[in-house]
Motif scaffolding. Structure first.
Motif, PDB file in Angstrom:
ATOM      1  N   VAL A   1     -39.732 -51.365   6.499  1.00 42.90           N
ATOM      2  CA  VAL A   1     -40.232 -50.314   7.384  1.00 42.90           C
ATOM      3  C   VAL A   1     -39.078 -49.698   8.171  1.00 42.90           C
ATOM      4  CG1 VAL A   1     -42.485 -51.450   7.589  1.00 42.90           C
ATOM      5  CG2 VAL A   1     -40.734 -51.895   9.306  1.00 42.90           C
ATOM      6  N   LYS A   2     -39.279 -48.479   8.644  1.00 39.25           N
ATOM      7  CA  LYS A   2     -38.274 -47.823   9.488  1.00 39.25           C
ATOM      8  C   LYS A   2     -38.328 -48.365  10.908  1.00 39.25           C
ATOM      9  CE  LYS A   2     -38.348 -43.493   6.942  1.00 39.25           C
ATOM     10  NZ  LYS A   2     -38.754 -42.095   6.958  1.00 39.25           N
ATOM     11  N   ASP A   3     -39.535 -48.599  11.399  1.00 38.00           N
ATOM     12  CA  ASP A   3     -39.739 -49.009  12.782  1.00 38.00           C
ATOM     13  C   ASP A   3     -40.847 -50.054  12.811  1.00 38.00           C
ATOM     14  OD1 ASP A   3     -41.394 -48.673  15.374  1.00 38.00           O
ATOM     15  OD2 ASP A   3     -39.488 -47.711  15.873  1.00 38.00           O
ATOM     16  N   GLN A   4     -40.550 -51.248  13.292  1.00 37.83           N
ATOM     17  CA  GLN A   4     -41.539 -52.326  13.283  1.00 37.83           C
ATOM     18  C   GLN A   4     -42.731 -52.044  14.192  1.00 37.83           C
ATOM     19  OE1 GLN A   4     -38.636 -55.556  13.886  1.00 37.83           O
ATOM     20  NE2 GLN A   4     -39.582 -56.547  12.109  1.00 37.83           N
ATOM     21  N   GLU A   5     -42.510 -51.452  15.350  1.00 41.03           N
ATOM     22  CA  GLU A   5     -43.625 -51.151  16.259  1.00 41.03           C
ATOM     23  C   GLU A   5     -44.561 -50.122  15.647  1.00 41.03           C
ATOM     24  OE1 GLU A   5     -45.168 -52.292  19.105  1.00 41.03           O
ATOM     25  OE2 GLU A   5     -43.785 -53.919  18.664  1.00 41.03           O
ATOM     26  N   GLU A   6     -43.976 -49.088  15.060  1.00 42.15           N
ATOM     27  CA  GLU A   6     -44.765 -48.044  14.403  1.00 42.15           C
ATOM     28  C   GLU A   6     -45.571 -48.646  13.246  1.00 42.15           C
ATOM     29  OE1 GLU A   6     -43.500 -43.668  12.993  1.00 42.15           O
ATOM     30  OE2 GLU A   6     -42.474 -45.266  11.892  1.00 42.15           O
TER      31      GLU A   6
END
Length: 129
Positions: free
Chosen positions: A12-17
């Motif tokens: 993923v690019k951003d774990q939170e997203e």
């Protein structure tokens, strides 16, 4: 002897997203979210707490990893998820903004429909006959 698949890694690019998408749109639960410091984080989700296979959402770091986001399965289905209510899940997930590739239809062995995550990874939702 191999007994089962325990974990699948999704870049993923951003774990939170990604966490937000998988929990809020797909309805998954967070199984583990541990910060090991220095940017190292273990984040695993699953459809249910009792699910045997976890999905680790790994932040892509290298250019090679970044290039694979959404293409880990070469635009083929990465995972097929089984459901006991394909129409209900379809309408619920679609209402939360999940992108589907059509509507549930008859496929060999039951009903199925394709969908994608926020990075265009391809998944199938399937209900056996």
């Amino acid at each position: 002897m191999i007994l089962k698949a325990a974990q699948l890694t999704i870049l993923v690019k951003d774990q939170e997203e990604a966490k937000q998408f998988y929990t809020e749109r797909l309805g998954f639960v967070v199984i583990s979210d541990m910060d090991f410091g220095q940017g190292s984080r273990y984040l695993a989700v699953a459809p249910r707490e009792s699910n045997e296979t976890l999905f680790e959402l790994v932040k892509a770091e290298t250019s090679d990893q970044l290039a694979l986001i959404g293409k880990q399965s070469a635009n083929q289905v990465l995972v097929m998820f089984e459901t006991d209510d394909i129409e209900g899940d379809y309408f619920e997930m679609k209402g939360r903004g999940v992108v589907f590739h059509g509507e549930p239809a008859i496929v060999p062995g039951g009903k199925g429909v394709g969908f994608e995550d926020l990075y265009s990874n391809q998944f199938d939702l399937f209900q056996a006959e």
